[in-house]
Design a protein around this motif. Structure first.
Motif, PDB file in Angstrom:
ATOM      1  N   UNK A 588       0.829  -1.208   0.000  1.00  0.00           N
ATOM      2  CA  UNK A 588       0.000   0.000   0.000  1.00  0.00           C
ATOM      3  C   UNK A 588       0.861   1.256   0.000  1.00  0.00           C
ATOM      4  N   UNK A 589       2.021   1.193   0.623  1.00  0.00           N
ATOM      5  CA  UNK A 589       2.924   2.344   0.661  1.00  0.00           C
ATOM      6  C   UNK A 589       3.554   2.577  -0.705  1.00  0.00           C
ATOM      7  N   UNK A 590       3.977   1.514  -1.352  1.00  0.00           N
ATOM      8  CA  UNK A 590       4.727   1.667  -2.604  1.00  0.00           C
ATOM      9  C   UNK A 590       3.884   1.498  -3.852  1.00  0.00           C
ATOM     10  N   UNK A 591       2.755   0.821  -3.749  1.00  0.00           N
ATOM     11  CA  UNK A 591       1.989   0.533  -4.947  1.00  0.00           C
ATOM     12  C   UNK A 591       2.621  -0.595  -5.741  1.00  0.00           C
ATOM     13  N   UNK A 592       2.120  -0.792  -6.943  1.00  0.00           N
ATOM     14  CA  UNK A 592       2.600  -1.906  -7.750  1.00  0.00           C
ATOM     15  C   UNK A 592       3.932  -1.613  -8.430  1.00  0.00           C
ATOM     16  N   UNK A 593       4.269  -0.340  -8.575  1.00  0.00           N
ATOM     17  CA  UNK A 593       5.452   0.019  -9.347  1.00  0.00           C
ATOM     18  C   UNK A 593       6.340   0.985  -8.554  1.00  0.00           C
ATOM     19  N   UNK A 594       6.972   0.496  -7.488  1.00  0.00           N
ATOM     20  CA  UNK A 594       7.757   1.404  -6.645  1.00  0.00           C
ATOM     21  C   UNK A 594       9.064   1.872  -7.268  1.00  0.00           C
ATOM     22  N   UNK A 595       9.508   1.213  -8.340  1.00  0.00           N
ATOM     23  CA  UNK A 595      10.820   1.538  -8.888  1.00  0.00           C
ATOM     24  C   UNK A 595      10.762   2.147 -10.283  1.00  0.00           C
ATOM     25  N   UNK A 596       9.596   2.704 -10.627  1.00  0.00           N
ATOM     26  CA  UNK A 596       9.494   3.486 -11.850  1.00  0.00           C
ATOM     27  C   UNK A 596       9.792   4.947 -11.530  1.00  0.00           C
ATOM     28  N   UNK A 597      10.596   5.589 -12.362  1.00  0.00           N
ATOM     29  CA  UNK A 597      10.938   6.998 -12.145  1.00  0.00           C
ATOM     30  C   UNK A 597       9.788   7.871 -12.630  1.00  0.00           C
ATOM     31  N   UNK A 598       9.073   8.468 -11.672  1.00  0.00           N
ATOM     32  CA  UNK A 598       7.969   9.364 -12.026  1.00  0.00           C
ATOM     33  C   UNK A 598       8.519  10.607 -12.708  1.00  0.00           C
ATOM     34  N   UNK A 599       7.795  11.056 -13.727  1.00  0.00           N
ATOM     35  CA  UNK A 599       8.230  12.229 -14.478  1.00  0.00           C
ATOM     36  C   UNK A 599       9.110  11.909 -15.660  1.00  0.00           C
ATOM     37  N   UNK A 600       9.550  10.650 -15.780  1.00  0.00           N
ATOM     38  CA  UNK A 600      10.370  10.272 -16.931  1.00  0.00           C
ATOM     39  C   UNK A 600       9.480   9.971 -18.129  1.00  0.00           C
ATOM     40  N   UNK A 601      10.080   9.893 -19.285  1.00  0.00           N
ATOM     41  CA  UNK A 601       9.338   9.725 -20.540  1.00  0.00           C
ATOM     42  C   UNK A 601       9.282   8.256 -20.943  1.00  0.00           C
ATOM     43  N   UNK A 602       8.102   7.837 -21.378  1.00  0.00           N
ATOM     44  CA  UNK A 602       7.904   6.493 -21.922  1.00  0.00           C
ATOM     45  C   UNK A 602       7.394   6.659 -23.358  1.00  0.00           C
TER      46      UNK A 602
END
Length: 664
Positions: A588-602
């Motif tokens: 619940x703290x990290x969610x399913x994707x704790x190691x994705x860099x938010x704000x980066x481009x996909x």
């Protein structure tokens, strides 16, 4: 019971001549067919090799004398799949099955039957290859199923089914009188029990052995001395070994393991060794270590480390081991040579060490010689070394864990790297990766780690051969040696899953097979649990939450998650705020994707504009794909005028979808 002429098929079968071209698979063994063969007269796609069509319904195999093998259309298991006990390949075609659980492909059973009966004329159709012919299968050198030596060493049979055998191993006698076991003859067999070899004490996974059923005894083919063998000369030891013609217990001076049968003696050096240890390589290069390892019959006094870097048990300095003079570390002979794919033999003592190219260029150093200003090849700006002064709001762009140690940072764009992550080389070999190719450091590419299973777009090592990717957290955690965990007082060591230490449950999540374990107590962690940050933030509390490994509150109502409001296991790790008495599941703290860099481009989508990785916390727009609210990680169009937003799972490949193992 005689099989009808149509061999169990509903239509009549026709025999095709050798001059007819066929592109099809045999309906019994699954291999490609070639004429002469049988095909359905009604052209329904049913084909049979002639040898598969004529295979007996019941086979009394000389290598498995106590039970008959029955030919069955499906293995008697729930899903019908089986793994051939000789070639180790999975299949769901016809199988020769024994009530004791032995399963063989048709071709493996019939090929070995001809070997046992010495019907070598029946193998005229099998290609006999010259030793200079390359026999590499993928990245692995093919091995003989009899003696487990490389096929490139001798002329060998190579049938279509992938079962390979040296010509000399095909001519092995069915029975053998062994001077050290005179009461019964030894019989060539499959070792289906399986039993460990009485000479080398190793349990061979599959292949030929000589065994005595009455005495529950097996001996590997390569461990048996030749009948007229009087001496063994080997370039790896400077003297000749002579076999001792008596059965005596001894400790091998080369590997430190006990021996009972067939000791080989060097009268010059006064050492007694196993036969296979007469040819131990003197110098090897192992995936477990960056430097060359030298074989020593006893450890010099300067070696202070006495534990093996693989199994972590003590290395006896009075017996043989492999050691590194640079790092003062040691390995048991069996541990470092157990997997033939994990090491290579170095022929010359003065051969150059493999050079690992650094990822950084040093621009400035302090008086102590420490690099204070660097240029990392994965970042456009210079990075400055900074001391940790508190606060966990920033994460390392290499491993995605919070910054908590001395680190390098970029003053221009907010880029952070742990010092340990920055100093990793551009290319490296990893002992735990099955491929023989080196791995290259990559970044900014979404991937699923092959070790921990987490999705990330941070730094990773990508195999130059199979293209599998491993995150930096796993690379660092699996570095041989002791690892420190702030939630445990003793150091943790990696144990392979077949070792006793690696068979318990993870203390963090409760799932089986924690591989980082404590030598002193029953404590173990998975790789991803070991990497959990000590401090984390979450919208359920204004303060930072601390990782907690036990719950002292015995009141059951307190055992719930303040984020999802579901019950939680008080014996499993969770995040807690002592000020507000707030608790939350790890997931619940990290969610399913704790190691994705938010704000980066996909960019790997069909949308015309680049997409930004975001995590919605306060308002939840509907996904443009499935129309459900985007409550977790989503992809949002980087152009403000375009309102496109989708769930991560709605547009990314299934291989980049996350899973959860934490109990909720």
């Amino acid at each position: 019971m005689e099989e009808p002429l149509n061999y169990g098929h509903q239509h009549p079968l026709l025999l095709l001549n050798e001059d007819q071209l066929i592109v099809a698979d045999c309906s019994r063994c699954g291999e490609k067919v070639s004429a002469p063969c049988l095909c359905c007269a009604e052209h329904c796609g049913f084909y049979l090799h002639k040898v598969c069509a004529e295979a007996p319904l019941e086979l009394n195999h000389p290598f498995h004398p106590h039970h008959p093998l029955l030919l069955m259309q499906n293995a008697p298991y729930l899903n019908g799949d089986y793994i051939c006990d000789f070639c180790d390949k999975e299949d769901n075609k016809f199988v020769y099955h024994c009530s004791c659980g032995l399963d063989f492909h048709i071709k493996c059973a019939l090929f070995t039957f001809n070997i046992a009966e010495n019907n070598l004329k029946e193998l005229d159709h099998v290609a006999l290859q010259h030793p200079l012919v390359s026999t590499e299968n993928g990245d692995y050198v093919a091995m003989c199923f009899g003696c487990w030596e490389p096929l490139t060493n001798y002329t060998h049979f190579s049938p279509d089914c992938g079962f390979n055998l040296h010509e000399k191993c095909a001519k092995l006698p069915l029975k053998l009188n062994f001077m050290y076991h005179r009461q019964h003859p030894l019989v060539l067999q499959f070792n289906s029990e399986p039993l460990s070899c009485k000479i080398c004490t190793v349990t061979q996974k599959r292949g030929f052995v000589y065994g005595c059923t009455y005495c529950k005894l097996v001996l590997h083919i390569e461990c048996l001395p030749p009948p007229l063998d009087l001496a063994v000369e080997d370039k790896r030891h400077q003297h000749t070994f002579t076999p001792l013609s008596r059965r005596v217990p001894y400790i091998c001076d080369a590997c430190g393991l006990e021996g009972i049968y067939v000791a080989y003696i060097c009268s010059t050096c006064f050492i007694m060794v196993h036969k296979k240890c007469t040819s131990l390589p003197r110098i090897i290069k192992s995936k477990w270590h960056d430097h060359r390892l030298f074989h020593k019959y006893f450890l010099p006094d300067e070696f202070t480390s006495s534990d093996c870097m693989i199994c972590h048990d003590e290395v006896d300095p009075e017996h043989g081991s492999y050691c590194c003079s640079h790092c003062n570390i040691t390995f048991h002979v069996r541990c470092v040579t157990e997997d033939k794919r994990s090491y290579s033999i170095v022929s010359l003592e003065n051969e150059d060490e493999m050079h690992h190219e650094s990822s950084i260029s040093v621009i400035e150093r302090n008086d102590a010689g420490e690099a204070t200003k660097i240029k990392h090849f994965k970042h456009m700006h210079n990075l400055m070394l900074s001391p940790f002064v508190g606060g966990y709001e920033n994460s390392c762009h290499g491993c995605m864990l919070p910054i908590s140690d001395p680190f390098y940072c970029c003053s221009e764009c907010g880029f952070f790297l742990h010092k340990a992550c920055a100093e990793l080389p551009k290319m490296m070999n990893l002992w735990h990766h099955h491929c023989q190719e080196p791995l290259a450091l990559i970044s900014d590419k979404a991937f699923k780690c092959q070790e921990c299973g987490h999705i990330s777009n941070a730094f990773a090592y990508e195999c130059c051969g199979c293209e599998e990717k491993i995150c930096l957290r796993c690379v660092i955690a699996l570095t041989p040696g002791a690892q420190t965990c702030l939630k445990h007082e003793h150091p943790l060591f990696f144990y392979r899953v077949h070792q006793e230490k690696g068979k318990g449950k993870c203390n963090a999540c409760g799932q089986p097979r924690g591989v980082l374990c404590c030598k002193d107590c029953n404590f173990g962690l998975h790789l991803d649990c070991f990497a959990l940050p000590i401090i984390a933030g979450h919208k359920c509390d204004e303060h930072l939450l601390s990782l907690t490994d036990h719950d002292d509150n015995s009141y059951s109502e307190s055992h719930r998650c303040d984020s999802c409001e579901k019950c939680r296991d008080p014996n499993r790790w969770f995040y807690h705020c002592a000020t507000c008495d707030t608790s939350a599941h790890v997931d619940c703290v990290f969610g399913k994707y704790p190691f994705l860099k938010l704000g980066s481009i996909y960019e790997e989508t069909s949308h015309p504009h680049p997409l930004t990785i975001v995590k919605k916390k306060y308002y939840y727009p509907d996904c443009d794909k499935c129309s459900k609210p985007c409550e977790d990680v989503a992809l949002e169009c980087s152009k403000s005028e375009c309102k496109y937003i989708v769930h991560w799972n709605c547009v990314t490949p299934r291989s980049l979808h996350s899973w959860s193992k934490w109990p909720m």
